[in-house]
Design a protein around this motif. Structure first.
Motif, PDB file in Angstrom:
ATOM      1  N   ALA A  65       3.665   3.570  16.155  1.00 56.86           N
ATOM      2  CA  ALA A  65       4.177   4.920  16.396  1.00 56.86           C
ATOM      3  C   ALA A  65       3.043   5.934  16.431  1.00 56.86           C
ATOM      4  O   ALA A  65       3.017   6.829  17.292  1.00 56.86           O
ATOM      5  N   LEU A  66       2.088   5.799  15.519  1.00 55.37           N
ATOM      6  CA  LEU A  66       0.953   6.728  15.512  1.00 55.37           C
ATOM      7  C   LEU A  66       0.091   6.551  16.758  1.00 55.37           C
ATOM      8  O   LEU A  66      -0.395   7.527  17.329  1.00 55.37           O
ATOM      9  N   ASP A  67      -0.083   5.294  17.185  1.00 53.91           N
ATOM     10  CA  ASP A  67      -0.928   5.046  18.355  1.00 53.91           C
ATOM     11  C   ASP A  67      -0.360   5.702  19.613  1.00 53.91           C
ATOM     12  O   ASP A  67      -1.109   6.116  20.488  1.00 53.91           O
ATOM     13  N   GLY A  88       3.382   9.714   7.733  1.00 55.95           N
ATOM     14  CA  GLY A  88       4.030   9.188   6.543  1.00 55.95           C
ATOM     15  C   GLY A  88       5.300   9.938   6.189  1.00 55.95           C
ATOM     16  O   GLY A  88       6.214   9.374   5.575  1.00 55.95           O
ATOM     17  N   ALA A  89       5.385  11.209   6.578  1.00 55.69           N
ATOM     18  CA  ALA A  89       6.582  12.003   6.304  1.00 55.69           C
ATOM     19  C   ALA A  89       7.778  11.469   7.094  1.00 55.69           C
ATOM     20  O   ALA A  89       8.888  11.341   6.569  1.00 55.69           O
ATOM     21  N   PHE A  90       7.577  11.141   8.363  1.00 53.22           N
ATOM     22  CA  PHE A  90       8.668  10.607   9.179  1.00 53.22           C
ATOM     23  C   PHE A  90       9.092   9.230   8.670  1.00 53.22           C
ATOM     24  O   PHE A  90      10.277   8.898   8.647  1.00 53.22           O
ATOM     25  N   PHE A  91       8.118   8.439   8.255  1.00 53.50           N
ATOM     26  CA  PHE A  91       8.390   7.129   7.664  1.00 53.50           C
ATOM     27  C   PHE A  91       9.249   7.282   6.404  1.00 53.50           C
ATOM     28  O   PHE A  91      10.248   6.573   6.223  1.00 53.50           O
ATOM     29  N   ALA A  92       8.875   8.226   5.543  1.00 53.01           N
ATOM     30  CA  ALA A  92       9.601   8.432   4.290  1.00 53.01           C
ATOM     31  C   ALA A  92      11.006   8.979   4.533  1.00 53.01           C
ATOM     32  O   ALA A  92      11.959   8.588   3.847  1.00 53.01           O
ATOM     33  N   MET A 115      10.628   9.087  15.605  1.00 55.45           N
ATOM     34  CA  MET A 115      11.806   8.225  15.480  1.00 55.45           C
ATOM     35  C   MET A 115      11.414   6.779  15.203  1.00 55.45           C
ATOM     36  O   MET A 115      12.043   6.091  14.390  1.00 55.45           O
ATOM     37  N   MET A 116      10.362   6.320  15.866  1.00 53.09           N
ATOM     38  CA  MET A 116       9.870   4.968  15.605  1.00 53.09           C
ATOM     39  C   MET A 116       9.400   4.837  14.162  1.00 53.09           C
ATOM     40  O   MET A 116       9.657   3.823  13.494  1.00 53.09           O
ATOM     41  N   ALA A 117       8.729   5.857  13.651  1.00 53.96           N
ATOM     42  CA  ALA A 117       8.281   5.840  12.258  1.00 53.96           C
ATOM     43  C   ALA A 117       9.477   5.840  11.307  1.00 53.96           C
ATOM     44  O   ALA A 117       9.447   5.172  10.260  1.00 53.96           O
ATOM     45  N   GLY A 118      10.543   6.577  11.664  1.00 48.82           N
ATOM     46  CA  GLY A 118      11.753   6.582  10.846  1.00 48.82           C
ATOM     47  C   GLY A 118      12.395   5.206  10.776  1.00 48.82           C
ATOM     48  O   GLY A 118      12.876   4.779   9.715  1.00 48.82           O
ATOM     49  N   ILE A 119      12.423   4.494  11.901  1.00 49.64           N
ATOM     50  CA  ILE A 119      12.964   3.125  11.912  1.00 49.64           C
ATOM     51  C   ILE A 119      12.149   2.232  10.987  1.00 49.64           C
ATOM     52  O   ILE A 119      12.704   1.419  10.232  1.00 49.64           O
ATOM     53  N   PRO A 169      -0.179  12.387   1.232  1.00 51.15           N
ATOM     54  CA  PRO A 169      -1.081  12.463   2.389  1.00 51.15           C
ATOM     55  C   PRO A 169      -1.979  11.246   2.550  1.00 51.15           C
ATOM     56  O   PRO A 169      -2.323  10.867   3.670  1.00 51.15           O
ATOM     57  N   ALA A 170      -2.344  10.619   1.431  1.00 51.98           N
ATOM     58  CA  ALA A 170      -3.205   9.433   1.510  1.00 51.98           C
ATOM     59  C   ALA A 170      -2.533   8.314   2.302  1.00 51.98           C
ATOM     60  O   ALA A 170      -3.217   7.532   2.983  1.00 51.98           O
ATOM     61  N   ASN A 171      -1.217   8.213   2.228  1.00 49.79           N
ATOM     62  CA  ASN A 171      -0.506   7.179   2.984  1.00 49.79           C
ATOM     63  C   ASN A 171      -0.658   7.401   4.485  1.00 49.79           C
ATOM     64  O   ASN A 171      -0.848   6.453   5.249  1.00 49.79           O
TER      65      ASN A 171
END
Length: 390
Positions: free
Chosen positions: A63-65, A79-83, A267-271, A290-292
């Motif tokens: 997702a980041l790439d 990391g926020a979207f992931f969380a 959205m991909m990070a949320g999944i 932020p380190a994550n």
């Protein structure tokens, strides 16, 4: 039209990567469920869950790439979207506990009973339905990305300033979710999950299905990302990365291009976060740290940004190394991670996959040049023979 969009994504290396990922999705659960524990080929449930966690990290790096490697947006807040995706899944899992909690309340989760909540907060309603929770896994990170991107991209915030703002966003969410009155469990977060769709989250079969779903979603998102970057839109996306002012001069709405890509990536990070939570059994505000998000940048850089496959490999390699070194050398792991990032920046600026691709292209160019030189030599020999014959 849709079939053409998909077929454009099926470039050679993407097909190989999809085959490997889908093969892993089938083989690993089979070796866990169908082989006896004393077999050489048996994969223990804990190892399968650990690999499932790595697959979620690989999806986050992918997702980041999409935004960093192809659009030039270095986000330090993914990391926020992931969380947020993880919290959406965690809220569903908490609602499934019902009266089996410590306090036996059929509606309120245990932490709400402990904090003297009298009723369920309004934003928890609906999370007892799996379909609603999965919708929120996409909507909540996507909505945050849309609101953030709307203001940031229209204000033409770029470069390091945008990176700092994304990191400030995830840090603000970290502080907010630590508060007990936010209604998300405060410092302890959400844990002690029991069931997902009526199946125990601790059962081997459930763990195997979660692993397979993680691999399948990684494959689908890789296919989607490849289709995007290999389309006409993808060509414009790379143009925005390399020469934004020129693309804007040609009449493209650069802010809309960035916004679309940023929302899809969120959205991909949320999944990824939603699949991560039932496999590790907890979600807390520490995922917003932020380190994550910086670690995700390291995975992407190590594997090779702008390659799609590279970040997946980088995430798997770095996290496998992290699991080993944190057990063997826990005191020096952070130094090793920093040293790895510095070494990659200095000696492999394109990352692992990027360096391999660059080397292959250079070799092909040298081969083509040699063949052209050989062809010129043959033509000169023929001309000389014709002159001698005359």
């Amino acid at each position: 039209m849709m079939s053409g969009f998909v077929f454009r994504a099926l470039e050679g290396r993407i097909v190989i990567a999809l085959a490997i990922i889908l093969g892993v999705a089938a083989v690993v659960p089979a070796l866990n469920l169908l082989t006896p524990p004393d077999s050489t080929f048996h994969i223990p449930t804990y190892a399968m869950s650990l690999m499932g966690k790595y697959l979620c990290y690989a999806l986050l790096a992918l997702a980041l790439d999409l935004v960093w490697g192809y659009c030039g947006i270095l986000s330090l807040g993914h990391g926020a979207f992931f969380a947020l995706g993880g919290y959406a899944m965690g809220m569903y899992l908490m609602r499934q506990i019902g009266p089996r909690g410590v306090y036996g309340n059929p509606v309120l989760p245990d932490f709400m009973v402990f904090l003297n909540y009298k009723e369920l907060p309004w934003f928890w309603h609906g999370f007892d339905w799996f379909a609603f929770a999965m919708l929120m896994v996409l909507v909540v990170p996507g909505l945050l990305a849309f609101i953030f991107g709307w203001f940031a991209f229209r204000s033409r915030v770029n470069g390091v300033y945008l990176s700092i703002i994304t990191q400030a966003m995830t840090y603000a969410l970290l502080l907010a979710f630590f508060r007990n009155d936010m209604g998300f469990g405060g410092n302890n977060g959400l844990t002690d999950f029991k069931d997902i769709l009526g199946f125990s989250v601790q059962a081997d079969g459930t763990r195997a299905v979660l692993f397979a779903v993680s691999a399948i979603m990684l494959a689908l998102c890789l296919l989607l990302a490849s289709a995007i970057v290999r389309s006409k839109f993808g060509k414009v996306l790379v143009g925005v990365r390399d020469a934004e002012s020129r693309v804007r001069f040609l009449g493209f709405r650069v802010e809309n291009i960035k916004l679309f890509t940023f929302v899809v990536s969120a959205m991909m990070a949320g999944i990824a976060g939603a699949l991560f939570v039932p496999q590790v059994g907890i979600i807390n505000p520490g995922e917003f740290a932020p380190a994550n998000s910086i670690e995700v940048v390291v995975w992407t850089a190590v594997g090779g940004r702008g390659t799609l496959i590279g970040p997946i490999i980088g995430a798997l390699l770095v996290n496998a190394g992290k699991s080993f070194f944190t057990g063997a050398f826990p005191e020096i792991w952070l130094f090793a991670l920093g040293g790895l990032f510095i070494a990659v920046t200095l000696f492999l600026p394109r990352g692992i996959v990027g360096a391999i691709q660059h080397g292959y292209k250079a070799r092909q160019a040298l081969k083509a040049a040699a063949e052209a030189e050989k062809g010129r030599g043959s033509a000169e020999t023929v001309a000389q023979a014709a002159q001698a014959a005359e």
